[in-house]
Write a protein that holds these residues in place. Structure first.
Motif, PDB file in Angstrom:
ATOM      1  N   GLU A  41       0.832  -1.205   0.000  1.00 34.38           N
ATOM      2  CA  GLU A  41       0.000   0.000   0.000  1.00 34.38           C
ATOM      3  C   GLU A  41       0.866   1.255   0.000  1.00 34.38           C
ATOM      4  O   GLU A  41       1.979   1.263   0.522  1.00 34.38           O
ATOM      5  N   ARG A  42       0.316   2.308  -0.559  1.00 39.00           N
ATOM      6  CA  ARG A  42       0.987   3.619  -0.519  1.00 39.00           C
ATOM      7  C   ARG A  42       1.225   3.995   0.946  1.00 39.00           C
ATOM      8  O   ARG A  42       0.386   3.732   1.802  1.00 39.00           O
ATOM      9  N   ASP A  43       2.354   4.592   1.231  1.00 37.58           N
ATOM     10  CA  ASP A  43       2.747   5.043   2.567  1.00 37.58           C
ATOM     11  C   ASP A  43       2.981   3.904   3.554  1.00 37.58           C
ATOM     12  O   ASP A  43       2.913   4.096   4.771  1.00 37.58           O
ATOM     13  N   CYS A  44       3.297   2.722   3.049  1.00 38.16           N
ATOM     14  CA  CYS A  44       3.621   1.611   3.946  1.00 38.16           C
ATOM     15  C   CYS A  44       5.096   1.652   4.337  1.00 38.16           C
ATOM     16  O   CYS A  44       5.916   2.292   3.678  1.00 38.16           O
ATOM     17  N   ALA A  45       5.404   0.967   5.414  1.00 36.27           N
ATOM     18  CA  ALA A  45       6.791   0.657   5.761  1.00 36.27           C
ATOM     19  C   ALA A  45       7.028  -0.739   5.191  1.00 36.27           C
ATOM     20  O   ALA A  45       6.387  -1.704   5.621  1.00 36.27           O
ATOM     21  N   TRP A  46       7.892  -0.834   4.206  1.00 37.39           N
ATOM     22  CA  TRP A  46       8.153  -2.109   3.530  1.00 37.39           C
ATOM     23  C   TRP A  46       9.336  -2.790   4.211  1.00 37.39           C
ATOM     24  O   TRP A  46      10.435  -2.260   4.227  1.00 37.39           O
ATOM     25  N   LEU A  47       9.096  -3.976   4.761  1.00 43.13           N
ATOM     26  CA  LEU A  47      10.117  -4.771   5.419  1.00 43.13           C
ATOM     27  C   LEU A  47      10.633  -5.821   4.448  1.00 43.13           C
ATOM     28  O   LEU A  47       9.841  -6.581   3.876  1.00 43.13           O
ATOM     29  N   THR A  48      11.956  -5.886   4.269  1.00 45.00           N
ATOM     30  CA  THR A  48      12.539  -6.814   3.311  1.00 45.00           C
ATOM     31  C   THR A  48      13.976  -7.153   3.668  1.00 45.00           C
ATOM     32  O   THR A  48      14.619  -6.408   4.412  1.00 45.00           O
ATOM     33  N   ALA A  65       6.421   4.526   2.119  1.00 44.76           N
ATOM     34  CA  ALA A  65       6.953   5.599   2.958  1.00 44.76           C
ATOM     35  C   ALA A  65       8.425   5.362   3.260  1.00 44.76           C
ATOM     36  O   ALA A  65       9.203   6.306   3.347  1.00 44.76           O
ATOM     37  N   CYS A  66       8.786   4.091   3.428  1.00 43.22           N
ATOM     38  CA  CYS A  66      10.177   3.754   3.713  1.00 43.22           C
ATOM     39  C   CYS A  66      10.410   2.273   3.449  1.00 43.22           C
ATOM     40  O   CYS A  66       9.465   1.490   3.363  1.00 43.22           O
ATOM     41  N   VAL A  67      11.668   1.939   3.321  1.00 41.10           N
ATOM     42  CA  VAL A  67      12.105   0.551   3.241  1.00 41.10           C
ATOM     43  C   VAL A  67      12.882   0.271   4.510  1.00 41.10           C
ATOM     44  O   VAL A  67      13.755   1.047   4.894  1.00 41.10           O
ATOM     45  N   VAL A  68      12.562  -0.846   5.166  1.00 42.16           N
ATOM     46  CA  VAL A  68      13.303  -1.273   6.350  1.00 42.16           C
ATOM     47  C   VAL A  68      13.962  -2.607   6.018  1.00 42.16           C
ATOM     48  O   VAL A  68      13.275  -3.607   5.821  1.00 42.16           O
ATOM     49  N   LEU A  69      15.283  -2.589   5.929  1.00 46.89           N
ATOM     50  CA  LEU A  69      16.040  -3.817   5.716  1.00 46.89           C
ATOM     51  C   LEU A  69      16.129  -4.539   7.055  1.00 46.89           C
ATOM     52  O   LEU A  69      16.607  -3.977   8.036  1.00 46.89           O
ATOM     53  N   THR A  70      15.642  -5.766   7.104  1.00 44.56           N
ATOM     54  CA  THR A  70      15.587  -6.527   8.346  1.00 44.56           C
ATOM     55  C   THR A  70      16.734  -7.528   8.422  1.00 44.56           C
ATOM     56  O   THR A  70      17.511  -7.677   7.486  1.00 44.56           O
ATOM     57  N   LEU A  90      15.473   4.941   3.564  1.00 43.99           N
ATOM     58  CA  LEU A  90      16.060   3.609   3.678  1.00 43.99           C
ATOM     59  C   LEU A  90      16.595   3.414   5.086  1.00 43.99           C
ATOM     60  O   LEU A  90      17.466   4.172   5.536  1.00 43.99           O
ATOM     61  N   LEU A  91      16.059   2.413   5.764  1.00 45.50           N
ATOM     62  CA  LEU A  91      16.368   2.159   7.165  1.00 45.50           C
ATOM     63  C   LEU A  91      16.758   0.695   7.351  1.00 45.50           C
ATOM     64  O   LEU A  91      16.581  -0.112   6.443  1.00 45.50           O
ATOM     65  N   GLY A  92      17.247   0.358   8.527  1.00 44.20           N
ATOM     66  CA  GLY A  92      17.615  -1.024   8.786  1.00 44.20           C
ATOM     67  C   GLY A  92      17.417  -1.411  10.238  1.00 44.20           C
ATOM     68  O   GLY A  92      17.329  -0.554  11.122  1.00 44.20           O
ATOM     69  N   THR A  93      17.345  -2.717  10.474  1.00 49.70           N
ATOM     70  CA  THR A  93      17.204  -3.251  11.822  1.00 49.70           C
ATOM     71  C   THR A  93      17.852  -4.626  11.909  1.00 49.70           C
ATOM     72  O   THR A  93      17.927  -5.354  10.909  1.00 49.70           O
ATOM     73  N   GLU A  94      18.287  -4.968  13.096  1.00 46.78           N
ATOM     74  CA  GLU A  94      18.803  -6.307  13.373  1.00 46.78           C
ATOM     75  C   GLU A  94      17.661  -7.291  13.622  1.00 46.78           C
ATOM     76  O   GLU A  94      17.871  -8.505  13.599  1.00 46.78           O
ATOM     77  N   LEU A  95      16.458  -6.775  13.853  1.00 49.76           N
ATOM     78  CA  LEU A  95      15.309  -7.638  14.121  1.00 49.76           C
ATOM     79  C   LEU A  95      15.024  -8.535  12.928  1.00 49.76           C
ATOM     80  O   LEU A  95      15.200  -8.131  11.772  1.00 49.76           O
ATOM     81  N   ASP A  96      14.534  -9.751  13.207  1.00 47.83           N
ATOM     82  CA  ASP A  96      14.076 -10.594  12.102  1.00 47.83           C
ATOM     83  C   ASP A  96      12.782  -9.993  11.566  1.00 47.83           C
ATOM     84  O   ASP A  96      12.134  -9.173  12.222  1.00 47.83           O
ATOM     85  N   THR A  97      12.426 -10.383  10.377  1.00 46.84           N
ATOM     86  CA  THR A  97      11.281  -9.778   9.697  1.00 46.84           C
ATOM     87  C   THR A  97       9.988  -9.975  10.476  1.00 46.84           C
ATOM     88  O   THR A  97       9.184  -9.040  10.605  1.00 46.84           O
ATOM     89  N   PHE A  98       9.781 -11.152  11.032  1.00 49.58           N
ATOM     90  CA  PHE A  98       8.556 -11.423  11.789  1.00 49.58           C
ATOM     91  C   PHE A  98       8.441 -10.482  12.984  1.00 49.58           C
ATOM     92  O   PHE A  98       7.394  -9.873  13.208  1.00 49.58           O
ATOM     93  N   THR A  99       9.508 -10.357  13.746  1.00 48.93           N
ATOM     94  CA  THR A  99       9.481  -9.509  14.936  1.00 48.93           C
ATOM     95  C   THR A  99       9.286  -8.043  14.570  1.00 48.93           C
ATOM     96  O   THR A  99       8.502  -7.328  15.202  1.00 48.93           O
TER      97      THR A  99
END
Length: 110
Positions: A41-48, A65-70, A90-99
């Protein structure tokens, strides 16, 4: 919630933050780019976990709205360049995608 608020709430790593005040209204988790393009959806936070330059193009076309590299995935140089060139948050996290998805859903729920 804005991208900046999401960044703080999940302690996300900032790789490129063009539009910190952009609203985040939903989330989407997926790694198949054509699937994301047709369903996010438009304005989503996309986790990938995808980290190549095509991610910036799909985020732009999907109006994410943003991409979060998990999962601790770091963007490659071309993705960083494209994100800056196209204005993709473009953002990132150490979290797994599910969490990460679970926490995002909790923040977006009424």
């Amino acid at each position: 919630m804005t991208v900046q608020e999401l960044t703080g709430a999940l302690s996300l790593t900032v790789y490129h933050l063009e539009a910190p005040d952009r609203p985040v209204t939903s989330g989407y988790a997926g790694d198949l780019l054509s699937w994301v393009l047709g369903r996010a959806e438009r304005d989503c936070a996309w986790l990938t976990i995808m980290s190549n330059q095509n991610v910036a193009a799909v985020a732009l076309m999907a109006e994410a709205a943003c991409v979060v590299l998990t999962e601790g995935v770091a963007p490659d140089g071309e993705l960083l360049r494209r994100a800056a060139e196209k204005g993709v948050n473009l953002l990132g996290t150490e979290l797994d995608t599910f969490t990460a998805a679970h926490r995002l859903a909790g923040m977006l729920s009424p």
